[in-house]
Design a protein around this motif. Structure first.
Motif, PDB file in Angstrom:
ATOM      1  N   THR A  24       0.916  -1.170   0.230  1.00 18.53           N
ATOM      2  CA  THR A  24       0.083  -0.009   0.036  1.00 18.53           C
ATOM      3  C   THR A  24       0.879   1.299  -0.006  1.00 18.53           C
ATOM      4  O   THR A  24       1.936   1.311   0.200  1.00 18.53           O
ATOM      5  CB  THR A  24      -0.964   0.085   1.101  1.00 18.53           C
ATOM      6  OG1 THR A  24      -0.298   0.007   2.406  1.00 18.53           O
ATOM      7  CG2 THR A  24      -1.963  -1.310   1.295  1.00 18.53           C
ATOM      8  N   LEU A  25       0.301   2.425  -0.479  1.00 14.17           N
ATOM      9  CA  LEU A  25       0.930   3.671  -0.261  1.00 14.17           C
ATOM     10  C   LEU A  25       1.404   3.935   0.879  1.00 14.17           C
ATOM     11  O   LEU A  25       2.621   4.494   1.380  1.00 14.17           O
ATOM     12  CB  LEU A  25       0.036   4.806  -0.773  1.00 14.17           C
ATOM     13  CG  LEU A  25       0.525   6.230  -0.665  1.00 14.17           C
ATOM     14  CD1 LEU A  25       1.960   6.315  -1.279  1.00 14.17           C
ATOM     15  CD2 LEU A  25      -0.585   7.138  -1.045  1.00 14.17           C
ATOM     16  N   MET A  26       0.785   3.618   2.065  1.00 13.72           N
ATOM     17  CA  MET A  26       1.020   3.573   3.329  1.00 13.72           C
ATOM     18  C   MET A  26       2.192   2.982   3.722  1.00 13.72           C
ATOM     19  O   MET A  26       3.163   3.499   4.344  1.00 13.72           O
ATOM     20  CB  MET A  26      -0.134   3.506   4.432  1.00 13.72           C
ATOM     21  CG  MET A  26       0.169   3.658   6.000  1.00 13.72           C
ATOM     22  SD  MET A  26      -1.140   2.731   7.049  1.00 13.72           S
ATOM     23  CE  MET A  26      -0.879   1.131   6.725  1.00 13.72           C
ATOM     24  N   ARG A  30       5.874   4.413   4.922  1.00 13.37           N
ATOM     25  CA  ARG A  30       6.529   4.233   6.350  1.00 13.37           C
ATOM     26  C   ARG A  30       7.727   3.536   6.223  1.00 13.37           C
ATOM     27  O   ARG A  30       8.659   3.611   6.869  1.00 13.37           O
ATOM     28  CB  ARG A  30       5.400   3.546   7.076  1.00 13.37           C
ATOM     29  CG  ARG A  30       4.257   4.649   7.589  1.00 13.37           C
ATOM     30  CD  ARG A  30       3.236   3.876   8.404  1.00 13.37           C
ATOM     31  NE  ARG A  30       3.780   3.157   9.673  1.00 13.37           N
ATOM     32  CZ  ARG A  30       4.266   3.799  10.663  1.00 13.37           C
ATOM     33  NH1 ARG A  30       3.910   5.164  10.931  1.00 13.37           N
ATOM     34  NH2 ARG A  30       5.048   3.174  11.680  1.00 13.37           N
ATOM     35  N   GLU A  31       7.635   2.376   5.329  1.00 14.87           N
ATOM     36  CA  GLU A  31       8.534   1.305   5.276  1.00 14.87           C
ATOM     37  C   GLU A  31       9.719   1.445   4.199  1.00 14.87           C
ATOM     38  O   GLU A  31      10.766   1.289   4.620  1.00 14.87           O
ATOM     39  CB  GLU A  31       7.884  -0.009   5.156  1.00 14.87           C
ATOM     40  CG  GLU A  31       7.216  -0.396   6.277  1.00 14.87           C
ATOM     41  CD  GLU A  31       6.140  -1.757   5.970  1.00 14.87           C
ATOM     42  OE1 GLU A  31       6.488  -2.246   5.056  1.00 14.87           O
ATOM     43  OE2 GLU A  31       5.069  -1.643   6.331  1.00 14.87           O
ATOM     44  N   SER A  32       9.455   2.084   3.166  1.00 11.69           N
ATOM     45  CA  SER A  32      10.521   2.161   2.138  1.00 11.69           C
ATOM     46  C   SER A  32      10.961   3.425   2.223  1.00 11.69           C
ATOM     47  O   SER A  32      12.271   3.733   1.922  1.00 11.69           O
ATOM     48  CB  SER A  32       9.835   1.954   0.754  1.00 11.69           C
ATOM     49  OG  SER A  32       9.151   0.687   0.581  1.00 11.69           O
ATOM     50  N   LEU A  33      10.227   4.584   2.899  1.00 18.04           N
ATOM     51  CA  LEU A  33      10.908   5.950   2.609  1.00 18.04           C
ATOM     52  C   LEU A  33      11.053   6.485   4.029  1.00 18.04           C
ATOM     53  O   LEU A  33      11.427   7.679   3.982  1.00 18.04           O
ATOM     54  CB  LEU A  33       9.922   6.967   1.725  1.00 18.04           C
ATOM     55  CG  LEU A  33       9.636   6.432   0.187  1.00 18.04           C
ATOM     56  CD1 LEU A  33       8.641   6.993  -0.377  1.00 18.04           C
ATOM     57  CD2 LEU A  33      11.148   6.611  -0.232  1.00 18.04           C
ATOM     58  N   ALA A  34      10.865   5.660   5.011  1.00 16.65           N
ATOM     59  CA  ALA A  34      10.737   6.227   6.349  1.00 16.65           C
ATOM     60  C   ALA A  34       9.883   7.445   6.838  1.00 16.65           C
ATOM     61  O   ALA A  34      10.382   8.322   7.634  1.00 16.65           O
ATOM     62  CB  ALA A  34      12.475   6.200   6.741  1.00 16.65           C
ATOM     63  N   LEU A  35       9.025   7.866   6.137  1.00 13.45           N
ATOM     64  CA  LEU A  35       8.216   8.796   6.296  1.00 13.45           C
ATOM     65  C   LEU A  35       7.151   8.448   7.355  1.00 13.45           C
ATOM     66  O   LEU A  35       5.842   8.224   6.855  1.00 13.45           O
ATOM     67  CB  LEU A  35       7.318   9.394   5.166  1.00 13.45           C
ATOM     68  CG  LEU A  35       8.303  10.115   4.242  1.00 13.45           C
ATOM     69  CD1 LEU A  35       8.170  10.284   2.840  1.00 13.45           C
ATOM     70  CD2 LEU A  35       9.151  11.413   4.690  1.00 13.45           C
ATOM     71  N   THR A  36       7.483   8.206   8.631  1.00  9.31           N
ATOM     72  CA  THR A  36       6.567   7.613   9.632  1.00  9.31           C
ATOM     73  C   THR A  36       5.569   8.405  10.251  1.00  9.31           C
ATOM     74  O   THR A  36       4.804   8.283  11.215  1.00  9.31           O
ATOM     75  CB  THR A  36       7.336   6.968  10.699  1.00  9.31           C
ATOM     76  OG1 THR A  36       8.145   7.873  11.239  1.00  9.31           O
ATOM     77  CG2 THR A  36       8.249   5.737  10.077  1.00  9.31           C
ATOM     78  N   GLY A  37       5.719   9.821  10.012  1.00  7.65           N
ATOM     79  CA  GLY A  37       4.596  10.742  10.187  1.00  7.65           C
ATOM     80  C   GLY A  37       3.258  10.073   9.843  1.00  7.65           C
ATOM     81  O   GLY A  37       2.271  10.587  10.392  1.00  7.65           O
ATOM     82  N   VAL A  77       2.549  14.623   6.106  1.00 12.15           N
ATOM     83  CA  VAL A  77       2.698  15.527   7.192  1.00 12.15           C
ATOM     84  C   VAL A  77       4.255  16.235   7.190  1.00 12.15           C
ATOM     85  O   VAL A  77       4.253  17.364   7.566  1.00 12.15           O
ATOM     86  CB  VAL A  77       2.295  15.048   8.514  1.00 12.15           C
ATOM     87  CG1 VAL A  77       3.229  14.106   9.026  1.00 12.15           C
ATOM     88  CG2 VAL A  77       2.066  16.255   9.283  1.00 12.15           C
ATOM     89  N   GLU A  78       5.119  15.346   6.694  1.00 16.56           N
ATOM     90  CA  GLU A  78       6.537  15.905   6.790  1.00 16.56           C
ATOM     91  C   GLU A  78       6.599  17.148   5.875  1.00 16.56           C
ATOM     92  O   GLU A  78       7.607  17.752   5.895  1.00 16.56           O
ATOM     93  CB  GLU A  78       7.769  14.731   6.333  1.00 16.56           C
ATOM     94  CG  GLU A  78       7.708  13.728   7.772  1.00 16.56           C
ATOM     95  CD  GLU A  78       6.763  12.410   7.379  1.00 16.56           C
ATOM     96  OE1 GLU A  78       5.673  12.540   6.984  1.00 16.56           O
ATOM     97  OE2 GLU A  78       6.999  11.697   7.962  1.00 16.56           O
ATOM     98  N   GLY A  79       5.794  17.218   4.689  1.00 16.50           N
ATOM     99  CA  GLY A  79       6.134  18.178   3.801  1.00 16.50           C
ATOM    100  C   GLY A  79       5.175  19.407   4.053  1.00 16.50           C
ATOM    101  O   GLY A  79       4.973  20.210   3.167  1.00 16.50           O
ATOM    102  N   LEU A  80       4.467  19.602   5.158  1.00 17.11           N
ATOM    103  CA  LEU A  80       3.475  20.572   5.412  1.00 17.11           C
ATOM    104  C   LEU A  80       4.263  21.992   5.873  1.00 17.11           C
ATOM    105  O   LEU A  80       4.115  23.086   5.406  1.00 17.11           O
ATOM    106  CB  LEU A  80       2.504  20.269   6.676  1.00 17.11           C
ATOM    107  CG  LEU A  80       1.177  19.579   6.147  1.00 17.11           C
ATOM    108  CD1 LEU A  80       0.390  19.671   7.484  1.00 17.11           C
ATOM    109  CD2 LEU A  80       0.464  20.392   5.032  1.00 17.11           C
TER     110      LEU A  80
END
Ligand code: FES
Ligand code: FES
Length: 164
Positions: A24-26, A30-37, A77-80
């Motif tokens: 999934t995109l989620m 989270r897992e491939s790009l470490a964007l855990t926000g 959220v990391e890009g806000l």
């Protein structure tokens, strides 16, 4: 299992990611790009904790396959926040005390920002409707709704100052 190479713009950065067909995109965030926000609350499209903007529209990233996002523009959220400045909705939710455990907060911030982009001067009823898919177990919602109202008013003040 098949794998696919996709190109996505995430928070204004172009990324090339190899994803399995069933990711999934989620999971990719989270897992491939470490964007855990982006949070995983239910993996079932019911809580809104995983909300991101896909081509400007808020959606539950647990309900979309990563491979379907090839060529998409995604904001998490990391890009806000800007370089040194929070988004007005981030400032407002802090000031209003709309964050307690914080688990729902990234999804609420993204849903609110996408909503305010479409409707900069919303009524309370419209705010409630916009956030109906984002569950919060802690705040009782009043402070979150106050924060969205405040962010909307800040934007009005900012644009009226800019036109002086
Ligand atoms: S984790 Fe996606 S809606 Fe709950
Ligand atoms: S602040 Fe805890 S779930 Fe919303």
């Amino acid at each position: 299992m098949a794998f696919h190479k996709i190109n996505v713009t995430i928070n204004n950065e172009l990324e090339q990611v190899v994803v399995p067909s069933n990711m999934t995109l989620m999971q990719m965030l989270r897992e491939s790009l470490a964007l855990t926000g982006t949070k995983n609350g239910c993996s079932a499209g019911e809580c809104g904790a995983c909300t991101v903007m896909l081509n400007g529209e808020p959606l539950n990233s647990c309900m979309v396959l990563a491979v379907e996002c090839d060529g998409a523009n995604i904001v998490t959220v990391e890009g806000l926040a800007g370089d040194k400045q929070l988004d007005p909705i981030q400032e407002a939710i802090i000031e209003a005390g709309g964050v307690q455990c914080g688990f729902c907060t990234p999804g609420i911030l993204i849903s609110s920002r996408a909503f305010l982009n479409r409707n900069p001067s919303p009524s309370e009823e419209e705010i409630r409707e916009a956030l109906v898919g984002n569950l919060c177990r802690c705040t009782g919602y009043m402070r979150i709704i106050e924060a969205v109202k405040k962010a909307a008013s800040l934007k009005v003040v900012a644009s009226s100052m800019a036109s002086d």
